[in-house]
Design a protein around this motif. Structure first.
Motif, PDB file in Angstrom:
ATOM      1  N   ARG A 147     -73.668  83.631  15.066  1.00 29.02           N
ATOM      2  CA  ARG A 147     -73.101  82.267  14.170  1.00 29.02           C
ATOM      3  C   ARG A 147     -74.045  81.709  14.085  1.00 29.02           C
ATOM      4  O   ARG A 147     -74.063  80.862  13.270  1.00 29.02           O
ATOM      5  CB  ARG A 147     -72.610  81.796  15.336  1.00 29.02           C
ATOM      6  CG  ARG A 147     -71.347  80.433  15.123  1.00 29.02           C
ATOM      7  CD  ARG A 147     -70.624  81.313  14.089  1.00 29.02           C
ATOM      8  NE  ARG A 147     -69.043  81.647  14.879  1.00 29.02           N
ATOM      9  CZ  ARG A 147     -68.374  81.447  15.848  1.00 29.02           C
ATOM     10  NH1 ARG A 147     -67.736  80.633  15.064  1.00 29.02           N
ATOM     11  NH2 ARG A 147     -67.007  81.967  16.303  1.00 29.02           N
ATOM     12  N   LEU A 148     -75.835  82.342  14.726  1.00 31.96           N
ATOM     13  CA  LEU A 148     -76.744  81.636  14.617  1.00 31.96           C
ATOM     14  C   LEU A 148     -77.230  82.543  13.013  1.00 31.96           C
ATOM     15  O   LEU A 148     -78.153  81.786  12.109  1.00 31.96           O
ATOM     16  CB  LEU A 148     -78.025  82.130  15.612  1.00 31.96           C
ATOM     17  CG  LEU A 148     -77.851  80.831  16.782  1.00 31.96           C
ATOM     18  CD1 LEU A 148     -78.607  81.579  18.224  1.00 31.96           C
ATOM     19  CD2 LEU A 148     -78.338  79.608  16.073  1.00 31.96           C
ATOM     20  N   ALA A 149     -76.978  83.584  13.045  1.00 30.65           N
ATOM     21  CA  ALA A 149     -76.862  84.763  11.596  1.00 30.65           C
ATOM     22  C   ALA A 149     -76.212  84.049  10.030  1.00 30.65           C
ATOM     23  O   ALA A 149     -77.107  83.718   9.343  1.00 30.65           O
ATOM     24  CB  ALA A 149     -76.671  86.236  11.877  1.00 30.65           C
ATOM     25  N   LEU A 150     -75.231  83.437  10.922  1.00 28.94           N
ATOM     26  CA  LEU A 150     -74.671  82.742   9.453  1.00 28.94           C
ATOM     27  C   LEU A 150     -75.601  81.205   8.964  1.00 28.94           C
ATOM     28  O   LEU A 150     -75.287  80.994   7.905  1.00 28.94           O
ATOM     29  CB  LEU A 150     -73.123  82.004  10.021  1.00 28.94           C
ATOM     30  CG  LEU A 150     -72.514  83.474  10.046  1.00 28.94           C
ATOM     31  CD1 LEU A 150     -70.802  83.104  10.398  1.00 28.94           C
ATOM     32  CD2 LEU A 150     -72.075  83.736   9.104  1.00 28.94           C
ATOM     33  N   LEU A 151     -76.228  80.460  10.356  1.00 26.64           N
ATOM     34  CA  LEU A 151     -76.455  79.329  10.283  1.00 26.64           C
ATOM     35  C   LEU A 151     -78.174  80.110   9.372  1.00 26.64           C
ATOM     36  O   LEU A 151     -78.503  79.028   8.637  1.00 26.64           O
ATOM     37  CB  LEU A 151     -76.837  78.952  11.870  1.00 26.64           C
ATOM     38  CG  LEU A 151     -77.398  77.170  11.599  1.00 26.64           C
ATOM     39  CD1 LEU A 151     -76.450  76.592  11.471  1.00 26.64           C
ATOM     40  CD2 LEU A 151     -78.548  77.251  12.978  1.00 26.64           C
ATOM     41  N   SER A 152     -78.314  80.679   9.531  1.00 26.84           N
ATOM     42  CA  SER A 152     -79.947  81.374   8.994  1.00 26.84           C
ATOM     43  C   SER A 152     -80.016  81.560   7.955  1.00 26.84           C
ATOM     44  O   SER A 152     -80.569  81.146   7.126  1.00 26.84           O
ATOM     45  CB  SER A 152     -80.406  82.481   9.568  1.00 26.84           C
ATOM     46  OG  SER A 152     -81.442  83.333   9.574  1.00 26.84           O
ATOM     47  N   GLU A 153     -78.079  82.050   7.223  1.00 28.40           N
ATOM     48  CA  GLU A 153     -77.915  82.625   6.045  1.00 28.40           C
ATOM     49  C   GLU A 153     -77.744  81.241   5.193  1.00 28.40           C
ATOM     50  O   GLU A 153     -77.966  81.278   4.183  1.00 28.40           O
ATOM     51  CB  GLU A 153     -76.942  83.334   5.988  1.00 28.40           C
ATOM     52  CG  GLU A 153     -76.759  84.174   5.705  1.00 28.40           C
ATOM     53  CD  GLU A 153     -76.045  85.500   5.912  1.00 28.40           C
ATOM     54  OE1 GLU A 153     -74.725  85.358   5.183  1.00 28.40           O
ATOM     55  OE2 GLU A 153     -75.422  86.940   7.028  1.00 28.40           O
ATOM     56  N   ALA A 154     -77.609  80.167   6.127  1.00 29.47           N
ATOM     57  CA  ALA A 154     -77.666  78.750   4.971  1.00 29.47           C
ATOM     58  C   ALA A 154     -78.171  77.917   5.055  1.00 29.47           C
ATOM     59  O   ALA A 154     -78.175  77.102   4.457  1.00 29.47           O
ATOM     60  CB  ALA A 154     -75.769  78.359   6.103  1.00 29.47           C
ATOM     61  N   LYS A 155     -79.572  78.360   5.183  1.00 27.52           N
ATOM     62  CA  LYS A 155     -80.917  78.165   5.199  1.00 27.52           C
ATOM     63  C   LYS A 155     -80.970  76.890   6.458  1.00 27.52           C
ATOM     64  O   LYS A 155     -81.638  76.026   5.451  1.00 27.52           O
ATOM     65  CB  LYS A 155     -81.423  78.279   3.679  1.00 27.52           C
ATOM     66  CG  LYS A 155     -81.323  79.159   3.274  1.00 27.52           C
ATOM     67  CD  LYS A 155     -82.352  79.596   1.838  1.00 27.52           C
ATOM     68  CE  LYS A 155     -82.269  80.569   1.705  1.00 27.52           C
ATOM     69  NZ  LYS A 155     -82.284  81.813   2.229  1.00 27.52           N
ATOM     70  N   ILE A 156     -79.962  76.578   7.162  1.00 27.67           N
ATOM     71  CA  ILE A 156     -80.045  75.032   8.035  1.00 27.67           C
ATOM     72  C   ILE A 156     -81.255  75.757   9.393  1.00 27.67           C
ATOM     73  O   ILE A 156     -81.104  76.644  10.090  1.00 27.67           O
ATOM     74  CB  ILE A 156     -78.658  74.693   8.038  1.00 27.67           C
ATOM     75  CG1 ILE A 156     -78.319  74.587   6.907  1.00 27.67           C
ATOM     76  CG2 ILE A 156     -78.485  73.509   9.181  1.00 27.67           C
ATOM     77  CD1 ILE A 156     -76.236  74.813   7.690  1.00 27.67           C
ATOM     78  N   PRO A 157     -81.508  74.329   9.151  1.00 25.07           N
ATOM     79  CA  PRO A 157     -83.389  75.142  10.442  1.00 25.07           C
ATOM     80  C   PRO A 157     -82.159  74.750  12.025  1.00 25.07           C
ATOM     81  O   PRO A 157     -81.547  74.337  12.369  1.00 25.07           O
ATOM     82  CB  PRO A 157     -83.803  73.925  10.512  1.00 25.07           C
ATOM     83  CG  PRO A 157     -83.397  72.936   9.069  1.00 25.07           C
ATOM     84  CD  PRO A 157     -82.483  73.882   8.519  1.00 25.07           C
ATOM     85  N   TYR A 158     -82.748  75.829  13.203  1.00 30.19           N
ATOM     86  CA  TYR A 158     -82.147  76.430  14.209  1.00 30.19           C
ATOM     87  C   TYR A 158     -83.376  75.519  14.839  1.00 30.19           C
ATOM     88  O   TYR A 158     -84.784  77.236  15.124  1.00 30.19           O
ATOM     89  CB  TYR A 158     -81.350  77.397  14.171  1.00 30.19           C
ATOM     90  CG  TYR A 158     -81.460  77.426  15.682  1.00 30.19           C
ATOM     91  CD1 TYR A 158     -81.299  77.004  17.003  1.00 30.19           C
ATOM     92  CD2 TYR A 158     -81.303  78.862  16.536  1.00 30.19           C
ATOM     93  CE1 TYR A 158     -81.234  76.658  18.228  1.00 30.19           C
ATOM     94  CE2 TYR A 158     -81.246  79.023  17.553  1.00 30.19           C
ATOM     95  CZ  TYR A 158     -81.588  78.204  18.528  1.00 30.19           C
ATOM     96  OH  TYR A 158     -80.644  78.573  20.348  1.00 30.19           O
ATOM     97  N   ILE A 159     -83.368  74.855  16.195  1.00 36.47           N
ATOM     98  CA  ILE A 159     -84.485  74.197  16.769  1.00 36.47           C
ATOM     99  C   ILE A 159     -83.955  74.876  18.123  1.00 36.47           C
ATOM    100  O   ILE A 159     -83.336  74.309  18.358  1.00 36.47           O
ATOM    101  CB  ILE A 159     -85.570  73.309  16.740  1.00 36.47           C
ATOM    102  CG1 ILE A 159     -86.225  72.855  15.368  1.00 36.47           C
ATOM    103  CG2 ILE A 159     -86.738  73.310  17.805  1.00 36.47           C
ATOM    104  CD1 ILE A 159     -86.775  71.340  15.263  1.00 36.47           C
ATOM    105  N   SER A 160     -85.124  75.848  19.123  1.00 37.49           N
ATOM    106  CA  SER A 160     -84.486  76.225  20.126  1.00 37.49           C
ATOM    107  C   SER A 160     -85.268  75.477  21.208  1.00 37.49           C
ATOM    108  O   SER A 160     -86.986  75.942  21.200  1.00 37.49           O
ATOM    109  CB  SER A 160     -84.070  77.397  21.011  1.00 37.49           C
ATOM    110  OG  SER A 160     -84.244  78.032  21.730  1.00 37.49           O
TER     111      SER A 160
END
Ligand SMILES: [Zn+2]
Length: 280
Positions: free
Chosen positions: A185-198
């Protein structure tokens, strides 16, 4: 000197006569042992004003700290765990879940929600260590996956706050599948170019470190948090060598390139919102 000798036997003070300070007025830091008023400790984002020890806190505190005026909409608040393996240890798994829910007021080891952080729209998933050691079972994985879906659908950045002992033993293989599910799911988020901060907090270990916690566009941590995969004893026995000082502390992990920066909890909201504003 009869002053120092108790002449009468059996002098007992009933509990209600004992004049003690009521509970919850003072906080004693487990690190430096110094005392702080609970109120001051709370205002200090539950960090020690003397030594900056970051007390372990739950999702309620992080949500209050990060969401503007503590306003947010919780996602999937009622999702609870099944018992796919009919697992019994000292207790049957459904009984353990029920008892933990009663004790903590939580439904499982993660809460997810969306709201605004210094006016920046954001989706936050935050783990609760109180719930069976913050273990990642199918509910944790599913709630995180759905929160990421929400991020993708509404084009809002995703913040994950991890605090976990790893996968949930009572769901065995089902727990491990959550690693793949959340990562995909995070890979899809990345494809959508939406930032992810952990954000990794004390402690982040096991399958959580080995999946979503280390997949951020930015992997950040609170000071002195324990971050690792296996515990130090297991590693020491496996490699047959002593481990370096500070092994698995956030500072050590930062020095070795696994983290982008360490952030004090008091600065967390401002740092995160300015980072997200820069990424817009
Ligand atoms: Zn302290």
């Amino acid at each position: 000197m009869s002053w120092f000798i108790r002449k009468e036997k059996g002098i007992n003070t009933p509990t209600e006569m004992k004049r003690e300070a009521p509970d919850g007025l003072w906080y004693q830091c487990p690190n430096c042992k110094k005392i702080t008023a609970t109120r001051e400790h709370k205002l200090n984002a539950y960090t020690c004003p003397h030594c900056n020890y970051h007390e372990k806190v739950g999702s309620d505190v992080y949500f209050e700290l990060l969401f503007d005026e503590n306003k947010y909409t919780e996602l999937d608040a009622d999702l609870t765990s099944g018992d796919p393996l009919h697992f019994v240890d000292t207790k049957a798994y459904p009984d353990r879940i029920k008892a933990t829910q009663l004790k903590t007021g939580l439904k499982d080891a993660v809460r997810t929600g969306h709201g605004k952080m210094n006016d920046v729209k954001v989706v936050i998933a935050c783990m609760d260590f109180n719930f069976i050691g913050g273990s990642m079972g199918s509910v944790v994985g599913e709630k995180i996956a759905r929160a990421i879906n929400y991020s993708i659908k509404h084009k809002q950045p995703f913040l994950m706050i991890s605090k976990s002992g790893g996968a949930r033993m009572m769901e065995a293989g089902f727990s491990l599948m959550q690693m793949a599910k959340t990562s995909a799911r995070l890979a899809l988020l990345s494809e959508a170019k939406i930032p992810y901060i952990s954000l990794l907090t004390d402690p982040t270990t096991g399958g959580v470190t080995a999946s979503y916690a280390m997949l951020g566009d930015f992997n950040i941590s609170e000071p002195e948090a324990l971050i690792g995969f296996a515990g130090p004893r297991v590693i020491r026995e496996t490699i047959g060598k002593d481990l370096p000082k500070g092994f698995q502390s956030a500072e050590f992990v930062l020095e070795h390139g696994f983290l982008d920066f360490i952030v004090d909890r008091k600065d967390l909201k401002d740092k995160l919102s300015s980072l997200l504003t820069m990424l817009k």
